[in-house]
Design a protein around this motif. Structure first.
Motif, PDB file in Angstrom:
ATOM      1  N   PHE A   1      48.863  65.824  49.006  1.00 17.76           N
ATOM      2  CA  PHE A   1      48.379  67.105  49.535  1.00 17.76           C
ATOM      3  C   PHE A   1      48.347  67.054  51.062  1.00 17.76           C
ATOM      4  O   PHE A   1      48.803  67.988  51.740  1.00 17.76           O
ATOM      5  CB  PHE A   1      46.979  67.396  48.990  1.00 17.76           C
ATOM      6  N   SER A   2      47.815  65.978  51.615  1.00 15.14           N
ATOM      7  CA  SER A   2      47.698  65.852  53.072  1.00 15.14           C
ATOM      8  C   SER A   2      49.061  65.834  53.744  1.00 15.14           C
ATOM      9  O   SER A   2      49.227  66.361  54.848  1.00 15.14           O
ATOM     10  CB  SER A   2      46.925  64.589  53.435  1.00 15.14           C
ATOM     11  N   ASP A   3      50.058  65.232  53.079  1.00 15.53           N
ATOM     12  CA  ASP A   3      51.416  65.218  53.639  1.00 15.53           C
ATOM     13  C   ASP A   3      51.911  66.644  53.882  1.00 15.53           C
ATOM     14  O   ASP A   3      52.445  66.960  54.949  1.00 15.53           O
ATOM     15  CB  ASP A   3      52.378  64.502  52.691  1.00 15.53           C
ATOM     16  N   TYR A   4      51.769  67.488  52.866  1.00 18.03           N
ATOM     17  CA  TYR A   4      52.202  68.882  53.003  1.00 18.03           C
ATOM     18  C   TYR A   4      51.300  69.646  53.954  1.00 18.03           C
ATOM     19  O   TYR A   4      51.766  70.475  54.740  1.00 18.03           O
ATOM     20  CB  TYR A   4      52.231  69.564  51.632  1.00 18.03           C
ATOM     21  N   PHE A   5      50.006  69.362  53.891  1.00 22.40           N
ATOM     22  CA  PHE A   5      49.047  70.111  54.701  1.00 22.40           C
ATOM     23  C   PHE A   5      49.316  69.900  56.192  1.00 22.40           C
ATOM     24  O   PHE A   5      49.220  70.842  56.979  1.00 22.40           O
ATOM     25  CB  PHE A   5      47.622  69.663  54.352  1.00 22.40           C
ATOM     26  N   GLN A   6      49.661  68.688  56.592  1.00 22.87           N
ATOM     27  CA  GLN A   6      49.925  68.406  58.000  1.00 22.87           C
ATOM     28  C   GLN A   6      51.122  69.197  58.512  1.00 22.87           C
ATOM     29  O   GLN A   6      51.206  69.513  59.700  1.00 22.87           O
ATOM     30  CB  GLN A   6      50.156  66.903  58.211  1.00 22.87           C
ATOM     31  N   ARG A   7      52.045  69.553  57.617  1.00 21.53           N
ATOM     32  CA  ARG A   7      53.214  70.318  58.041  1.00 21.53           C
ATOM     33  C   ARG A   7      52.931  71.812  58.128  1.00 21.53           C
ATOM     34  O   ARG A   7      53.531  72.506  58.947  1.00 21.53           O
ATOM     35  CB  ARG A   7      54.368  70.102  57.048  1.00 21.53           C
ATOM     36  N   LEU A   8      52.030  72.299  57.285  1.00 20.29           N
ATOM     37  CA  LEU A   8      51.872  73.743  57.129  1.00 20.29           C
ATOM     38  C   LEU A   8      50.578  74.302  57.703  1.00 20.29           C
ATOM     39  O   LEU A   8      50.407  75.519  57.760  1.00 20.29           O
ATOM     40  CB  LEU A   8      51.945  74.109  55.632  1.00 20.29           C
ATOM     41  N   LYS A   9      49.676  73.455  58.149  1.00 16.37           N
ATOM     42  CA  LYS A   9      48.366  73.918  58.594  1.00 16.37           C
ATOM     43  C   LYS A   9      48.451  74.624  59.945  1.00 16.37           C
ATOM     44  O   LYS A   9      49.385  74.424  60.735  1.00 16.37           O
ATOM     45  CB  LYS A   9      47.405  72.739  58.714  1.00 16.37           C
ATOM     46  N   ALA A  10      47.454  75.459  60.219  1.00 19.79           N
ATOM     47  CA  ALA A  10      47.205  75.969  61.565  1.00 19.79           C
ATOM     48  C   ALA A  10      46.126  75.090  62.193  1.00 19.79           C
ATOM     49  O   ALA A  10      45.504  74.250  61.520  1.00 19.79           O
ATOM     50  CB  ALA A  10      46.746  77.424  61.511  1.00 19.79           C
ATOM     51  N   VAL A  11      45.883  75.277  63.477  1.00 22.80           N
ATOM     52  CA  VAL A  11      44.959  74.400  64.202  1.00 22.80           C
ATOM     53  C   VAL A  11      43.574  74.376  63.571  1.00 22.80           C
ATOM     54  O   VAL A  11      42.930  73.331  63.472  1.00 22.80           O
ATOM     55  CB  VAL A  11      44.860  74.840  65.682  1.00 22.80           C
ATOM     56  N   SER A  12      43.116  75.526  63.094  1.00 24.66           N
ATOM     57  CA  SER A  12      41.740  75.629  62.596  1.00 24.66           C
ATOM     58  C   SER A  12      41.580  75.199  61.139  1.00 24.66           C
ATOM     59  O   SER A  12      40.457  75.128  60.634  1.00 24.66           O
ATOM     60  CB  SER A  12      41.244  77.071  62.751  1.00 24.66           C
TER      61      SER A  12
ATOM     62  N   LYS B   1      46.165  76.266  48.755  1.00 28.24           N
ATOM     63  CA  LYS B   1      46.681  76.387  47.392  1.00 28.24           C
ATOM     64  C   LYS B   1      48.169  76.052  47.339  1.00 28.24           C
ATOM     65  O   LYS B   1      48.637  75.400  46.394  1.00 28.24           O
ATOM     66  CB  LYS B   1      46.431  77.804  46.862  1.00 28.24           C
ATOM     67  N   VAL B   2      48.897  76.497  48.344  1.00 32.93           N
ATOM     68  CA  VAL B   2      50.322  76.201  48.412  1.00 32.93           C
ATOM     69  C   VAL B   2      50.546  74.696  48.475  1.00 32.93           C
ATOM     70  O   VAL B   2      51.375  74.139  47.745  1.00 32.93           O
ATOM     71  CB  VAL B   2      50.962  76.894  49.634  1.00 32.93           C
ATOM     72  N   CYS B   3      49.803  74.016  49.325  1.00 35.97           N
ATOM     73  CA  CYS B   3      49.959  72.569  49.489  1.00 35.97           C
ATOM     74  C   CYS B   3      49.586  71.810  48.217  1.00 35.97           C
ATOM     75  O   CYS B   3      50.226  70.808  47.875  1.00 35.97           O
ATOM     76  CB  CYS B   3      49.117  72.074  50.657  1.00 35.97           C
ATOM     77  N   MET B   4      48.556  72.261  47.505  1.00 32.91           N
ATOM     78  CA  MET B   4      48.169  71.592  46.270  1.00 32.91           C
ATOM     79  C   MET B   4      49.276  71.704  45.224  1.00 32.91           C
ATOM     80  O   MET B   4      49.630  70.723  44.551  1.00 32.91           O
ATOM     81  CB  MET B   4      46.862  72.187  45.744  1.00 32.91           C
ATOM     82  N   LEU B   5      49.858  72.893  45.089  1.00 37.96           N
ATOM     83  CA  LEU B   5      50.929  73.079  44.104  1.00 37.96           C
ATOM     84  C   LEU B   5      52.186  72.306  44.507  1.00 37.96           C
ATOM     85  O   LEU B   5      52.855  71.716  43.658  1.00 37.96           O
ATOM     86  CB  LEU B   5      51.231  74.562  43.934  1.00 37.96           C
ATOM     87  N   LEU B   6      52.505  72.300  45.793  1.00 39.24           N
ATOM     88  CA  LEU B   6      53.643  71.505  46.265  1.00 39.24           C
ATOM     89  C   LEU B   6      53.411  70.023  46.007  1.00 39.24           C
ATOM     90  O   LEU B   6      54.338  69.294  45.618  1.00 39.24           O
ATOM     91  CB  LEU B   6      53.870  71.750  47.760  1.00 39.24           C
ATOM     92  N   ALA B   7      52.179  69.564  46.216  1.00 38.31           N
ATOM     93  CA  ALA B   7      51.858  68.157  45.998  1.00 38.31           C
ATOM     94  C   ALA B   7      52.035  67.769  44.531  1.00 38.31           C
ATOM     95  O   ALA B   7      52.645  66.745  44.212  1.00 38.31           O
ATOM     96  CB  ALA B   7      50.430  67.874  46.454  1.00 38.31           C
ATOM     97  N   VAL B   8      51.501  68.589  43.643  1.00 40.29           N
ATOM     98  CA  VAL B   8      51.639  68.303  42.207  1.00 40.29           C
ATOM     99  C   VAL B   8      53.112  68.314  41.808  1.00 40.29           C
ATOM    100  O   VAL B   8      53.594  67.425  41.082  1.00 40.29           O
ATOM    101  CB  VAL B   8      50.832  69.317  41.372  1.00 40.29           C
ATOM    102  N   MET B   9      53.843  69.312  42.298  1.00 38.10           N
ATOM    103  CA  MET B   9      55.257  69.429  41.961  1.00 38.10           C
ATOM    104  C   MET B   9      56.041  68.194  42.407  1.00 38.10           C
ATOM    105  O   MET B   9      56.890  67.669  41.676  1.00 38.10           O
ATOM    106  CB  MET B   9      55.835  70.687  42.620  1.00 38.10           C
ATOM    107  N   SER B  10      55.746  67.700  43.616  1.00 38.63           N
ATOM    108  CA  SER B  10      56.482  66.544  44.123  1.00 38.63           C
ATOM    109  C   SER B  10      56.114  65.271  43.371  1.00 38.63           C
ATOM    110  O   SER B  10      56.963  64.396  43.170  1.00 38.63           O
ATOM    111  CB  SER B  10      56.231  66.374  45.621  1.00 38.63           C
ATOM    112  N   LEU B  11      54.861  65.147  42.930  1.00 41.41           N
ATOM    113  CA  LEU B  11      54.468  63.977  42.142  1.00 41.41           C
ATOM    114  C   LEU B  11      55.121  63.994  40.766  1.00 41.41           C
ATOM    115  O   LEU B  11      55.475  62.946  40.220  1.00 41.41           O
ATOM    116  CB  LEU B  11      52.945  63.914  42.019  1.00 41.41           C
TER     117      LEU B  11
END
Length: 374
Positions: free
Chosen positions: A57-68, A26-36
């Protein structure tokens, strides 16, 4: 809903917690929309789950994700509908009540509360919203500890500083009527500055800081630097690009990373030149930002490290300058964009002027022509 309520909402998203961490979707989706929105790629309050949004979304997700964690933008696009400010709109011929997580393809687009969409368009409110979102990934205190450890500080120092901010300094600020909220829970650098600036002038603080060999002022400074770094989530991408650039040697990489983070030689050169904010002369280094005149993403490596391409500014002026809402004549006089609503609320007035000249006029001309929103 007020902006403060949106901050509360963003700090307390209903995120799934697993394996010791909160899922970042959810954090990554909101960050993605905000940046667009910030980049002018979303211009109306109609958000579609298209390739552009998935990529951001994937740009932010790659920075903030855990392994799983799995890169599934469809999940937050659907589940954010439970938060109250994210509204799902079905395709023609479908009722929203008939759509579940197994039939998400029936969603045409989403919209935000209109007030929230306006906040997404504000460069100042975006900073606070991003910082609020980051608190969903872990608690602010935990983030501070991790951040300070990454700078090589000892656990003893970290414990002392955080204890002072949470305890003695919060009590002092509350008793002086400067804040109700604990200092370590203020989710905004701007709000933190508004409390800390008068706190530093209290005779009680000065006496205590003197007896403590400046430990209390160092604690306040460290937390301000932490908030400044935390509010710049987008800087991570630039740092990663530097680290992956094979054309740079280790020294060049280190120098450029320090410059991008607002630290290192570039910042020290600006402090030595300006001795405080280039406009207001405010002199507490922890609350001053090393700002590039020709933006980082448009400058070459030489220009990124050139102190003539820099201004030392307090946070509100830095953000306005960075977003093209103010600029300066070669004479130093400020120019305020008509797109900046109520500049006086941010302490920006038409009478402001750079205290002395020390920048490259070609860089400033570039800012006026290509960054400033006239």
């Amino acid at each position: 809903m007020s902006f403060e309520r949106y901050l509360d909402k963003f700090q307390q998203l209903n995120t799934m917690r697993a394996n010791g961490h909160n899922k970042p979707h959810k954090v990554c989706m909101l960050l993605a929309v905000m940046s667009l929105v910030e980049d002018g790629l979303i211009t109306e309050n109609k958000i579609e789950l298209n390739a552009l949004l998935k990529s951001r979304f994937s740009d932010y997700f790659q920075r903030l994700k855990a392994v799983s964690d799995k890169d599934t933008p469809e999940n937050p696009f659907f589940h954010l509908g439970s938060e109250g400010f994210w509204h799902l709109h079905p395709n023609k011929g479908y009722e929203l009540s008939s759509i579940n997580r197994y039939s998400r393809e029936k969603i045409s687009h989403v919209s935000l509360d209109e007030a929230l969409f306006c906040a997404f368009k504000s460069p100042f409110q975006r900073v606070d919203l991003r910082l609020a979102l980051s608190q969903n990934l872990t608690q602010l205190n935990e983030l501070y500890i991790r951040w300070y450890k990454s700078l090589g500080k000892s656990e003893r120092t970290i414990k002392s500083y955080l204890g002072a901010v949470k305890g003695t300094l919060t009590t002092m600020a509350q008793e002086a009527g400067l804040t109700v909220q604990p200092l370590n829970e203020i989710p905004s650098l701007y709000q933190y500055q508004r409390v800390v600036t008068p706190l530093l002038e209290l005779s009680e603080f000065k006496e205590k800081d003197k007896r403590g060999n400046a430990m209390y002022s160092c604690a306040l400074k460290s937390f301000a630097e932490f908030l400044a770094d935390l509010s710049q989530i987008e800087v991570t991408h630039d740092v990663e690009e530097i680290l992956q650039d094979d054309s740079l040697n280790p020294t060049e990489r280190s120098t450029l990373v320090s410059a991008r983070m607002g630290q290192g030689k570039f910042r020290q050169q600006l402090i030595s030149h300006w001795h405080g904010c280039a406009v207001t002369n405010y002199q507490m280094p922890a609350l001053l930002i090393a700002s590039h005149i020709k933006p980082w993403n448009r400058a070459n490596n030489s220009e990124r490290l050139d102190p003539r391409n820099g201004l030392l500014l307090v946070a509100n002026l830095d953000k306005a300058f960075d977003k093209g809402l103010i600029t300066f004549e070669n004479s130093g006089h400020i120019i305020v964009s008509s797109q900046l609503e109520q500049p006086e609320v941010l302490g920006i007035t038409p009478q402001m002027k750079l205290r002395h000249l020390g920048f490259n006029t070609e860089f400033m001309a570039y800012h006026r022509d290509d960054v400033f929103l006239g």
